[in-house]
Structures are given as structure tokens and as C-alpha cells.
Write a protein that holds these residues in place. Structure first.
Motif, short mmCIF file in Angstrom:
data_model
loop_
_atom_site.label_atom_id
_atom_site.label_comp_id
_atom_site.label_asym_id
_atom_site.label_seq_id
_atom_site.Cartn_x
_atom_site.Cartn_y
_atom_site.Cartn_z
N THR A 114 16.12 -36.67 -5.30
CA THR A 114 16.94 -35.46 -5.11
C THR A 114 18.42 -35.80 -5.01
OG1 THR A 114 15.10 -34.63 -3.81
CG2 THR A 114 17.13 -33.35 -3.76
N TYR A 115 18.72 -36.88 -4.29
CA TYR A 115 20.13 -37.30 -4.17
C TYR A 115 20.72 -37.52 -5.56
CZ TYR A 115 19.38 -38.49 0.80
OH TYR A 115 19.12 -38.46 2.13
N ARG A 157 13.11 -37.91 -2.01
CA ARG A 157 14.42 -37.50 -1.51
C ARG A 157 15.51 -38.29 -2.24
NH1 ARG A 157 17.14 -33.24 -0.12
NH2 ARG A 157 18.80 -33.64 1.38
N ASP A 187 21.43 -30.52 4.62
CA ASP A 187 20.59 -30.85 3.46
C ASP A 187 21.53 -31.44 2.42
OD1 ASP A 187 19.09 -30.92 1.13
OD2 ASP A 187 17.94 -29.16 1.68
N ILE A 188 21.56 -32.77 2.38
CA ILE A 188 22.66 -33.45 1.67
C ILE A 188 22.37 -33.57 0.18
CG2 ILE A 188 24.30 -35.36 1.88
CD1 ILE A 188 23.32 -35.81 4.66
N ALA A 189 22.13 -32.45 -0.45
CA ALA A 189 21.90 -32.45 -1.89
C ALA A 189 22.43 -31.13 -2.45
CB ALA A 189 20.41 -32.61 -2.19
N TRP A 211 9.30 -35.92 3.49
CA TRP A 211 10.66 -35.40 3.39
C TRP A 211 10.77 -34.04 4.10
CZ3 TRP A 211 15.37 -35.41 3.80
CH2 TRP A 211 16.13 -34.29 3.47
N ARG A 257 19.67 -36.41 -8.43
CA ARG A 257 19.70 -35.18 -9.17
C ARG A 257 20.84 -34.27 -8.70
NH1 ARG A 257 14.98 -31.59 -7.67
NH2 ARG A 257 16.59 -31.05 -6.18
N ALA A 258 21.10 -34.31 -7.39
CA ALA A 258 22.13 -33.43 -6.84
C ALA A 258 23.51 -33.80 -7.37
CB ALA A 258 22.12 -33.49 -5.31
N ARG A 259 23.72 -35.06 -7.69
CA ARG A 259 25.03 -35.44 -8.21
C ARG A 259 25.02 -35.51 -9.72
NH1 ARG A 259 26.04 -40.48 -9.38
NH2 ARG A 259 28.19 -40.44 -8.61
N TRP A 312 26.58 -34.20 -0.44
CA TRP A 312 25.69 -34.94 -1.32
C TRP A 312 25.74 -36.42 -0.98
CZ3 TRP A 312 30.66 -34.11 -2.87
CH2 TRP A 312 31.31 -35.10 -3.61
#
Lengths: 225, 249, 281
Positions: free
Chosen positions: A177-178, A174, C30-32, A165, A180-182, C38
Motif C-alpha cells: 500500500t505504501y 501494507r 493512515d499513512i497512504a 494490517w 502504491r500510495a506514492r 505517505w
């Protein structure tokens, strides 16, 4: 963590598995590359005349000494400077594959050195060429003896694939992470799930190698490696 | 014409000169037994003959083929010289059958079926047909050495070299290996045998070669050497070795 | 997820390619970092930065390919020629400006401190000896705490990602987590009742788009003209309404429905209107 959280994680499982597939692809690519180069490098170190052997030693020394992430950056960002453009995936396979080849070379080298010299001598006495003796006598024995060390290398590089990554290969970490990011609240359960997936893969891989070891086992050839 | 001619072989390891000019000839069908204290270059002599060890000086001919020629096809020459090692050196990862078959398949380029038949015949000759599928580790020392003899014989060698073939064996296993070698000699195989087995030497050898300090001290038919050696040292060694190893075999 | 992203990308490329043979630029992000960028549950790349770039591309007549790249690698990638535009909430700093060029600022972002709920911690109380503050490594939040609070005796703990800082905050290992206002608000929204905003830290920081040093491809004029056009059309404010405030799942559903208007019909204003209408449902 309540059940609802795990239901949510469950709904993300296909996505995580898709990411894991990328790790497996990376793994297979880098192991195959590492195996091919590792065997050649080990043979050169053990059998080739000095300059070539020295070159092989320098090669393994370099790739064992440089951190994975630095190698990844060198391959992905460095090679374009000399006109070589690689996709992130290919750069990751090459960087991690070369690195693994250095470790695999060490494994094979140890195994080659543990084969008694009499084996080579008997093969030469029969009229086999040096290459023929290596191919038919020394290598088949050395590779069998390498399986235990190789299974360690497998476990280690499997985990290394998550480093890809760093240069933009979208693998399972990754994907985590996606998610977790949302949804911050899933951070812990998602990572637990990823850890579990890796444990399963490691177990499955080592089990398969263990089976191969058992099937290829020959009386009198264990234990010396 | 002699089947094997060795002329003035020299070999040095560092400061130690192991062979200091050894010459010897062997007629077809002849068996020579090389004896002498350990470290006197007997094994080196054998290994120089098929150049498993590279001699520093001297020449070797197999028939009219010069083994020591710069452009000699060593692999082809070695395929014609059977070599039996002290510690057998069977290929650990191959069954007895595959050990015997390997040279036929990979050196002689024989078809699989023919090679298998031939290999089985050789195993039968040394009395181990039943052990064809056993791995070396599953065989006794004597059986391993017999397989290694079969491995060499399968190549139809013109010459067999035995390097202390029974030294690594337990006493009760020596007999079975010697029996195979005696049979071979009777069938007319040309052989050089480095051994301490005086009984074998006496009954099979056409000539005994006594080596010491990198040179041949004396050689001659066993009855002559045993009864009236020209050099006192030969008699001394023969007496000592007979006491140590007895005359069994 | 990856496949869905690729499918959308393919559609964009196909339509674009059929329309006219336009220049294509690689946009790195950095799509997070919701809501700026995101990955949706269905695997689509969305967020304010990305939609702004897509809309600019439509208005200025070029094609883009959005590539997910680690934040720390975006500037090296642009330097190495592996990407053309960095759209990832980049704070404009002198240090960065030495290796790349920035567009005019498009966003003003202050920092916010998030604390555990009910403790009554304010920004003033945080700026004191012995306080432990978490922030994501390499971000403005971390730099700001380092420059302004560490001299006062505050201990700074750096994390690879912001969510890790929030987890440690929940676990009581740090007193506050400092990050950009919008992600901070999102964290508060997600952990409702457990954490709250202690206050805003006026840092006066601004975001800019990133291009290679000296803008050799002449992208900055296009980007800046595009932003101006979006503001003129009114689409800019609509995008802000759509992206800042509503729940991510609502935005994702709206994007699902409206994105063809932007990507296929290539009408930024109608797209932004659609998005706002959908998130309000």
C-alpha cells in the motif's frame, strides 16, 4: 506492463521482503501458539472428563465461528477495556493463534480418534499411566497422521497474516500500500509480486511439511488419517 | 499361597450381565486354559484381572496384593501381569525392538543400554532377533503376535494372560505362536490362556476351565474333561470345538 | 521501511527525551494518502498532516509518536485509548462528532471527479441515470455520490482503496472516480494523458484533527494554538507550497535534507523554508 515497471518493482523488493518477514514472524508465532493450545484442546476433548471436554469444545466452537477480523478487533480494541494492553503484533499473534488453535484442535482430534483403542489398551496393560500412554503412544501416532491436515492449515493461516494490517501491523500488504500510495501506476505489478511471494512461501512451507511427512513416515501408519 | 485369586467377579454391560460371579485360583507355574462359546465373558474375565475392565463386584489378588483394592497402584500391578491381545495391538509407530523396549524404559525406568539388551534377548527368545528394526506393518500376523509376547515377557511378569492369541491368525501362522507359548509353559510361567486350540489345551493346560453364560460350568484336568465331563454341556462343547478347529497345534 | 521509520522515531524520542521530559502523545494516521500522509521510498513517514503535527508539537512543547493505522480503525483506536490524536485528513461530520471531538477545521477540501481522457465528460454529464461512479468505501466522496447522485440514477461502486477505483476507471469498468481534490490531482499527474479531471464537486467539506470525545487530555487548545502560530509565522503557507504540487519524489528528497531542522533543531519556520527551496530545485 513494460520492463521499466518491473525494474521499479524490483527496486521495491527489499521493502516487500521486509514486510513479508513480519508475516513470517506472525505465522511462526501463531502456528506455535495454535499448535500448543490445539493439542491440549484436542486431548481434553477426547480424553478429559465431560466438563473439561465440554469447555474445550466450546472454545473451539467460538474461535472457529468468529471471523478473523472481528477477533483481531476484539483482542486489540477490546482487551484494553479490561485493562490488558497489547501491541498490535502481539494482539495479532494471539487472535490468529487462538483461532488457528481451534482449527488445529479439530485436526488433532480427528487424528486422535482414528488411533485404534487397542493402542491405548496395550499401553495401559504394560503399566503406562494414561498420560504416559497418550504421550508415548497415542500422540506420536496422531501427530504423524495430522501432518496432511496441518499443511492445509499452514497455507490458510499464512494468508490470514495479511489481515493483521486491520489493527495496524505493518506487513507485506501494507508495504504494498505504501508503494502504491506514492505511485498509483505500480498498483497491479506490486500486487502480482505480493501474490508471487505468497505462492513461493506456500510452496516452500508445504514442501518442508511434505519432507517432514516423508521422513516421519512409518509403514502401516499412513492413510488412516 | 495361590499366585492369583479371583473371587466372585461380576460385570454388567447395560442389560447384559457378562460375568455372573466367577472365582478361580492359580498356583505359581500353573497354566489354565479357558474355553467356551464366544460372548460368555472369557475376555472380560481376563481384562477384569488386571482391571483393563473395571469389575462391578468381586475381588482379585495377585499374591498378597489386592488388585481390586481402591488404592491399588494399578500401573505397578499391570506391569507384573503380561497381557497378549487377540489382535496383537503392537504400537504401530514403533519398531519391534522399541515395542519391547518401551515398557522397560518408561515403566521400569531401565537405562537405555540395559533395556536394549533385554529387549533383544526377548526378541531372540521368540525367534525374531532379525526383525528388531521392522515396524509392525512389515511383520506377518504370527511375527507380530510373537513380538507382543516378547513385549509382555520383557517386563518379567508374574502372570501372563493370553486373550485368544491365535484367533486372528491365518492357520499356517498359528503354530509358531503356539510353539512359543508351549515353551513358556514348560519353563514354568504362570498363565491363563483363552483359546479354541484344543490340541494346545490338551498338551499344555494343567486345568481346563469351561465357561458359558458368565459362569464357570466346569473345570478340571484336560484328560478328565475330555474323557468324562461331569456336565453334559461340557462334553458337547468340546466335541463341537474339536470338529471345528481340529486338534492340531 | 519499518526500520527506517523506527530509526527516525528513535531519534525524535532521544532528542526530545534529552531536551526535557515532555508529555508524549500518540498520533494515528493512515499513512497512504499522499500528499497528506505517505511513506517515502526510504521508509520515512511524511506528508502535510504529519509535518503540521510535528511542527505543532515543537511549538507547543510536547512529543509525538506517529503510528500507521488503518483509516477505519483510527476512531475506534482513539475511543479505546490506543491513540491520542487522529491526523489523517478526517472530514468533519456530525456522525463522527458523536464519538470523538474535532479541532477547528484546518483544511477545506472539495471532491473531484476523474475520468478517462478525451471523452469530454463533465460533471454535469456524470450526474445522469446509468452512469457508474467509483469511490473509496467510507470516504466523503462515496457519501457525497450516494447522497447527491444515486437518487438521480447513478450507480455507485465502492472500493477498499482509491487506487483500485483508478484501475477500474482505466479498465473502463466505471465512468469516473470521485475522491478528494488533491489525491485526484495526483492520480491525474501519475497517469498523464490517460485520465483527466472532469471537474470539482463543491462539497464544502473540511478536515479536522481528531481527539477523544470531550478532549480529556486538553489537546485541542494546543493543536489550535499551534496551527495559529504556524500561520502567523508563515510556515503554514510554505508547507502548503511544498506539499501540494511538486512530485512526491521531489518532496521526499527535500524532506530527507530538511527534516533535521524540524526534528533536531526544532525550528518549524526554517524547516518549511528549506522544504520549499529544495522542492523547487
Amino acid at each position: 506492463m513494460d520492463l521499466g515497471v518491473w525494474a521499479q518493482v524490483g527496486s521495491y523488493l527489499p521493502v516487500l521482503l521486509q514486510g513479508l518477514l513480519v508475516n513470517v514472524e506472525l505465522l511462526l508465532g501463531l502456528l506455535a501458539l495454535g499448535f500448543a493450545i490445539g493439542v491440549v484442546a484436542a486431548l481434553l476433548e477426547v480424553y478429559a472428563p465431560r466438563p473439561l471436554g465440554f469447555l474445550a469444545s466450546a472454545y473451539t466452537w467460538f474461535f472457529r465461528g468468529v471471523p478473523e477480523i472481528v477477533l483481531l478487533f476484539l483482542f486489540y480494541f477490546g482487551l484494553p477495556q479490561i485493562g490488558l494492553r497489547l501491541s498490535a503484533f502481539l494482539a495479532a499473534v494471539l487472535a490468529l493463534g487462538f483461532r488457528s488453535s481451534a482449527y488445529q484442535a479439530q485436526i488433532f482430534r480427528g487424528a486422535l480418534l482414528s488411533i485404534p483403542t487397542g493402542q491405548m489398551m496395550a499401553a495401559r496393560a504394560l503399566g503406562l499411566s494414561r498420560l504416559g500412554a497418550i504421550r508415548h503412544i497415542v500422540l506420536p501416532q496422531a501427530l504423524r497422521l495430522s501432518l496432511a491436515g496441518w499443511s492445509n492449515e499452514f497455507s490458510s493461516v499464512l494468508k490470514d497474516t495479511t489481515l493483521a494490517w486491520g489493527i495496524g501491523v505493518v506487513e507485506v500488504m501494507r508495504q504494498a500500500t505504501y508503494i502504491r500510495a506514492r505511485n498509483f501506476t505500480l498498483t497491479l505489478p506490486i500486487y502480482l509480486t505480493v501474490a508471487f511471494l505468497f505462492l513461493v512461501l506456500t510452496y516452500a512451507g508445504n514442501f518442508a511439511i511434505g519432507m517432514a511427512e516423508k521422513r516421519l513416515r512409518i509403514p502401516g501408519l499412513e492413510g488412516r488419517g | 499361597m495361590a499366585l492369583l485369586r479371583v473371587e466372585d467377579l461380576h460385570k454388567r454391560y447395560g442389560h447384559e450381565e457378562v460375568l455372573k460371579g466367577v472365582s478361580l485360583t492359580l498356583a505359581a507355574g500353573e497354566t489354565k486354559v479357558v474355553i467356551g462359546p464366544s460372548g460368555t465373558g472369557k475376555s472380560t474375565l481376563l481384562r477384569c484381572i488386571n482391571r483393563l475392565t473395571e469389575p462391578d463386584r468381586g475381588r482379585v489378588w495377585l499374591g498378597d496384593l489386592e488388585v481390586t483394592a481402591r488404592r491399588a497402584d494399578l500401573n505397578k500391578i499391570r506391569a507384573q501381569i503380561g497381557f497378549v491381545f487377540q489382535d496383537f495391538n503392537l504400537f504401530t509407530h514403533l519398531t519391534a525392538l522399541d515395542n519391547v523396549r518401551l515398557g522397560l524404559l518408561k515403566v521400569r525406568g531401565m537405562g537405555r543400554r540395559e533395556a536394549t539388551e533385554r529387549a533383544m534377548a526377548e526378541l531372540e527368545r521368540v525367534g525374531l532377533k532379525a526383525k528388531a528394526s521392522a515396524y509392525p506393518a512389515q511383520l506377518s500376523g504370527g511375527q507380530q503376535q510373537r513380538v507382543s509376547i516378547a513385549r509382555a515377557l520383557a517386563m518379567d511378569p508374574k502372570l501372563m494372560l493370553f486373550d485368544e492369541p491365535t484367533s486372528a491368525l491365518d492357520p499356517e501362522l498359528i503354530g509358531e505362536v503356539l510353539a512359543v507359548m508351549i515353551q513358556l509353559a514348560k519353563e514354568g510361567m504362570t498363565m491363563i490362556v483363552v483359546t479354541h486350540e484344543m490340541g494346545f489345551a490338551r498338551s499344555v493346560a494343567d486345568e481346563i476351565v469351561f465357561m458359558e453364560g458368565g459362569v464357570i460350568v466346569e473345570q478340571g484336568p484336560p484328560e478328565v474333561l475330555f474323557r468324562s465331563p461331569k456336565v453334559p454341556r461340557t462334553g458337547e462343547f468340546l466335541r463341537k470345538i474339536s470338529e471345528l478347529y481340529g486338534e492340531a497345534g | 521501511m519499518r526500520k527506517a521509520g523506527v530509526a527516525v522515531l528513535a531519534a525524535v524520542l532521544l532528542v526530545g527525551g534529552l531536551a526535557w521530559g515532555q508529555e508524549k502523545y500518540v498520533v494515528l494516521s493512515d499513512i497512504a494518502w499522499a500528499p497528506f500522509e505517505w511513506v517515502s521510498e526510504k521508509g520515512a513517514y511524511l506528508g502535510f498532516d504529519l509535518d503540521v503535527m510535528r511542527a505543532i508539537a515543537v511549538l507547543e512543547g510536547f512529543e509525538i509518536e506517529i503510528r500507521d493505522t488503518p483509516f477505519d480503525s483510527i476512531i475506534p483506536a482513539i475511543v479505546a485509548g490506543k491513540g491520542d490524536i487522529g491526523a489523517s485528513g478526517f472530514t468533519i461530520t456530525d456522525e463522527r462528532a458523536q464519538v470523538i471531538s474535532f479541532s477547528k477545521p484546518y483544511w477545506e477540501a472539495n471532491q473531484a471527479a476523474v475520468v478517462r481522457a478525451g471523452l469530454g465528460l463533465t460533471v454535469d454529464k456524470l450526474a445522469a441515470r446509468g452512469r457508474i461512479i467509483g469511490a473509496q468505501r467510507g470516504t466523503t466522496g462515496a457519501f457525497w455520490v450516494e447522497d447527491n447522485w444515486v437518487p438521480l440514477g447513478v450507480v455507485l461502486v465502492e472500493y477498499e482503496t482509491y487506487p483500485e477505483a483508478i484501475l477500474d476507471l482505466l479498465a473502463g469498468r466505471i465512468d469516473a472516480a470521485v475522491a478528494d481534490v488533491d489525491p485526484s490531482k495526483m492520480a491525474v499527474l501519475q497517469y498523464k494523458g490517460q485520465i483527466e479531471l472532469a471537474g470539482i464537486l463543491e462539497t464544502g467539506e473540511e478536515y479536522g484533527f481528531v481527539v477523544a470525545k470531550g478532549d480529556p487530555k486538553g489537546l485541542l487548545p494546543k493543536i489550535e494554538r499551534g496551527v495559529a502560530k504556524l500561520k502567523e509565522l508563515g510556515a503554514w503557507d510554505l508547507l502548503i507550497q511544498a506539499y501540494f504540487g511538486p512530485a512526491l519524489s521531489a518532496i521526499e528528497a527535500a524532506w530527507e535534507k530538511c527534516s533535521p531542522i524540524l526534528l533536531v533543531e526544532r525550528d518549524p519556520l526554517r524547516y518549511a523554508q528549506c522544504l520549499v527551496a529544495e522542492v523547487r530545485k
